[in-house]
Design a protein around this motif. Structure first.
Motif, PDB file in Angstrom:
ATOM      1  N   PHE A   1      64.453  36.498 -32.030  1.00 57.85           N
ATOM      2  CA  PHE A   1      64.516  36.934 -30.642  1.00 57.85           C
ATOM      3  C   PHE A   1      65.104  35.829 -29.770  1.00 57.85           C
ATOM      4  CE2 PHE A   1      62.052  40.794 -30.813  1.00 57.85           C
ATOM      5  CZ  PHE A   1      61.116  40.605 -31.821  1.00 57.85           C
TER       6      PHE A   1
ATOM      7  N   LEU B   1      60.269  35.454 -18.152  1.00 59.68           N
ATOM      8  CA  LEU B   1      60.933  35.458 -19.451  1.00 59.68           C
ATOM      9  C   LEU B   1      61.181  36.875 -19.957  1.00 59.68           C
ATOM     10  CD1 LEU B   1      61.853  33.281 -21.481  1.00 59.68           C
ATOM     11  CD2 LEU B   1      59.668  33.595 -22.638  1.00 59.68           C
TER      12      LEU B   1
ATOM     13  N   TYR C   1      63.155  32.509 -30.678  1.00 55.88           N
ATOM     14  CA  TYR C   1      61.913  32.635 -31.437  1.00 55.88           C
ATOM     15  C   TYR C   1      62.191  33.342 -32.758  1.00 55.88           C
ATOM     16  CZ  TYR C   1      59.405  31.687 -27.057  1.00 55.88           C
ATOM     17  OH  TYR C   1      58.926  31.118 -25.906  1.00 55.88           O
TER      18      TYR C   1
ATOM     19  N   PHE D   1      62.698  39.057 -23.103  1.00 61.73           N
ATOM     20  CA  PHE D   1      63.077  39.019 -24.502  1.00 61.73           C
ATOM     21  C   PHE D   1      64.110  40.094 -24.818  1.00 61.73           C
ATOM     22  CE2 PHE D   1      60.205  36.277 -27.044  1.00 61.73           C
ATOM     23  CZ  PHE D   1      59.348  35.842 -26.047  1.00 61.73           C
ATOM     24  N   GLY D   2      65.012  39.765 -25.740  1.00 57.87           N
ATOM     25  CA  GLY D   2      65.858  40.784 -26.326  1.00 57.87           C
ATOM     26  C   GLY D   2      65.055  41.583 -27.345  1.00 57.87           C
ATOM     27  N   LYS D   3      65.691  42.619 -27.928  1.00 59.35           N
ATOM     28  CA  LYS D   3      64.982  43.444 -28.895  1.00 59.35           C
ATOM     29  C   LYS D   3      64.953  42.814 -30.277  1.00 59.35           C
ATOM     30  CE  LYS D   3      65.516  47.904 -26.647  1.00 59.35           C
ATOM     31  NZ  LYS D   3      65.937  49.329 -26.789  1.00 59.35           N
TER      32      LYS D   3
END
Lengths: 109, 111
Positions: A88, A97, A35, A99-101
């Motif tokens: 992301f 799901l 994203y 998410f990474g930072k």
């Protein structure tokens, strides 16, 4: 629990330079999504990778999914000022799901 | 074709209060997910609704609850607000197995 890590946290590039962000999961993923979030905006879906070793291209963006399905990368060729934002990765594994930072990209004109 | 719409856009509450956030999914979508995004962090999955039932839940306390209505719209309720609940709350809609579309979010500030 499952963790998704992204590096680098920040990247400043000169317009025209290339940019790469890396994503690593603590567990094997069934798929990974990427994203982009512009400053003050919401995440916008870019792509989903499902197969081991998969490579997908969208114009100047190249996405890869690792052979072990635990890592991924996003590479932007010849960055433009419109590429500014936070990228992301988000992985589906044995949990919803995650998410990474994110990697915040700044492009200097 | 309207995308995902969320209301309100901004909200200020005090500790201990309760809040309700609303989401209308993109036309044709039947699945709604809620995320919390703290400043400088990635979105964290709260829960997902499909067919008016909570299908999956992330690591959030019971103070966070939700609902999906027959028209697929959804609400997120948070009770006994804490300072740490200050964040951008994002709603995302999709069809099962399809990419998610995010709304612009509700920015919640707790004083």
């Amino acid at each position: 629990g499952q963790q998704v890590m992204q590096i680098p946290q920040y990247q400043h590039v000169q317009e025209g330079e290339d940019f790469t962000t890396y994503c690593n999961s603590s567990t094997t993923l069934s798929n990974i999504q990427w994203y982009k979030q512009r400053p003050g905006g919401h995440p916008v879906f870019l792509i989903q990778l499902v197969k081991s070793g998969e490579v997908k291209k969208q114009k100047r963006l190249t996405f890869q999914f690792g052979e072990a399905k635990k890592n991924s990368s996003l590479h932007i060729t010849a960055t433009q000022t419109t590429d500014v934002g936070t990228y992301f990765c988000a992985g589906w594994g044995n949990t919803p799901l995650v998410f990474g930072k994110g990697t915040r990209l700044s492009v200097i004109a | 074709d309207a995308g995902v719409t969320q209301s309100p856009t901004h909200l200020i509450k005090t500790r201990g209060q309760q809040v309700t956030l609303r989401c209308s999914p993109k036309s044709g979508h039947d699945t709604v997910s809620w995320y919390q995004q703290a400043l400088g962090q990635g979105p964290q999955f709260i829960f997902q609704y499909y067919e008016e039932e909570e299908r999956q839940r992330g690591n959030f306390p019971d103070r966070f609850s939700g609902h999906q209505f027959p028209n697929y719209s959804s609400e997120l309720n948070v009770n006994a607000l804490l300072l740490g609940d200050s964040a951008l709350y994002l709603c995302a809609s999709s069809l099962v197995g399809e990419p998610q579309h995010f709304g612009d979010g509700t920015r919640l500030s707790i004083l």
